[in-house]
Design an enzyme around this catalytic site. Sequence first.
Site, PDB file in Angstrom:
ATOM      1  N   SER A 261      -0.320   2.265   4.278  1.00 16.44           N
ATOM      2  CA  SER A 261       0.744   1.340   3.894  1.00 16.44           C
ATOM      3  C   SER A 261       0.212  -0.087   3.880  1.00 16.44           C
ATOM      4  O   SER A 261      -0.892  -0.362   4.344  1.00 16.44           O
ATOM      5  CB  SER A 261       1.899   1.441   4.878  1.00 16.44           C
ATOM      6  OG  SER A 261       1.537   0.819   6.095  1.00 16.44           O
ATOM      7  N   LYS A 262       1.030  -0.970   3.351  1.00 16.07           N
ATOM      8  CA  LYS A 262       0.658  -2.373   3.298  1.00 16.07           C
ATOM      9  C   LYS A 262       0.379  -2.902   4.699  1.00 16.07           C
ATOM     10  O   LYS A 262      -0.529  -3.674   4.923  1.00 16.07           O
ATOM     11  CB  LYS A 262       1.785  -3.171   2.642  1.00 16.07           C
ATOM     12  CG  LYS A 262       1.676  -4.665   2.868  1.00 16.07           C
ATOM     13  CD  LYS A 262       2.741  -5.422   2.166  1.00 16.07           C
ATOM     14  CE  LYS A 262       3.076  -6.761   2.790  1.00 16.07           C
ATOM     15  NZ  LYS A 262       2.240  -7.273   3.865  1.00 16.07           N
TER      16      LYS A 262
END
Length: 503
Positions: A261-262
């Site tokens: 994920s970011k």
Amino acid sequence: MTPRKVRVRFAPSPTGPLHIGGVRTALYNYLFAKKHHGDFILRIEDTDSQRFVPGAEKYIVETFEWLNIKFDEGVHIGGKYAPYRQSERKDLYKKQVDKLIEKGAAYYAFDTPDELEQKRREIANFQYDASTRMHMRNSLTLPDEEVQKLINENHYVVRFKIDPGKDIEVQDLIRGEVVINSSVLDDKVLYKSADRLPTYHLANVVDDLSMEITHVIRGEEWLPSAPLHVLLYRAFEKEEAMPRFAHLPLLLKPDGNGKLSKRDGDRLGFPVFPLNWENSDGEIYPGYREAGYLPEAVVNFLALLGWNPGTDRELFSMNELIDAFSLEHCSKSGAKFNYEKGKWFNHQYIQLKGNDEITKMFLPILKEKGITVSEPMVEKVVALVKDRVNFINELWDQSSFFFRVPDSYDEKAVSKRWRSDSSVQLTGLSEILASVDDFSSENTENIVKQWINDKGYHSGNIMNAFRLALVGALKGPHLFDITAVLGKEETIRRIKHATEVLK
Ligand code: GLU
């Protein structure tokens, strides 16, 4: 039947910066298309007006320009199947959704958000499907007159009428075959009158058909989308034109626990976007390009995250990837995002590039530091230090002493290596150096070694003090490679400077 020309597409939704996983999806599509002499298309799926982010499309186009991943058709270059932006294809979707209604494969629904919410509260695990649709407000339950009135008022959605209790078989070129029962699917909304836009599922299938897509290579989770799409192709009676599916393995966090994920990027300090992205609050999400990655390294790195050539080989140019690529060698299980490997690839590509090319990339950094030196000089420096760096911007740390006289000398090294007799010895050394005509690394080294011998000096003592005088610290490449680049005058000047400062 003659086989159809391979046509694949990358179909991002412009909802923000493209994630690095999306870049991998596009790359695999590109490799597959080129391997099979097919077409690669860029289609923008902007049907979710709520999530639309200005600038996202431009970012996508710029990303692939940087990576040298070329499209044959697309939103930025046009093509035979234009337009390639879904918001410009509204009429087509309307026509197709009408067809489904006519066939009885879809129906109008008028339930308000409040009514739906109410049902969710009343019925545990509420799903709009065969078991509930007859209790809802739609064209299957309301009198024709009212239905017509509500349609005219333009407050409706169109839902897919899913036949329950049917096994749906989905073939996937990577995952194999899966069978799921249609009862788990809900009557998905296909179209919304409010913005005259289809939802993702309908638009995706209609466009893949109308653009004659042969293979859908996707990064997203494949269930339950893929079976739903199979049913849509069937509803259109276009099963023979249905593309073949290939759902790529997920990109996992570096430790393998869950999807990348970011936040992992922020937490672990590496980019998860191809280019820098600035959001509307002025917050910057770091990108590979700005972090100093070479596009070839990013391509090579991503290619091996979920695909392998079947051998241990790791370095591949784009053309070699095209040659070697196959969906059969994509893995089913998730691919761990090993960021360190990304650095390794960048290091390798810096070594593979010519010194002249690396020099061109280093010059702007030098300029920024206020250094003006000739390009050939920089190229010599690059040749000496490039094997020590993973990124172009690290060249400065490894080589700044070539471009300016040390303004200080590493204290620890001085106290250990600068001896009481160093000044006298180095002054003697500079006299010898002054008489050297051929200042090449080899020749200077021979002469200096001979001199050390003749004098009966301790070679280590001289060399350490000499290095301190030139570099300011006990680091850097081979000493006489340094003197050869600095030249005679500068070498002597630095010795003089050091003996004055360090006395
Ligand atoms: N617009 C979809 C997405 O970005 C495309 C998925 C697909 O490749 O079909 O998730």
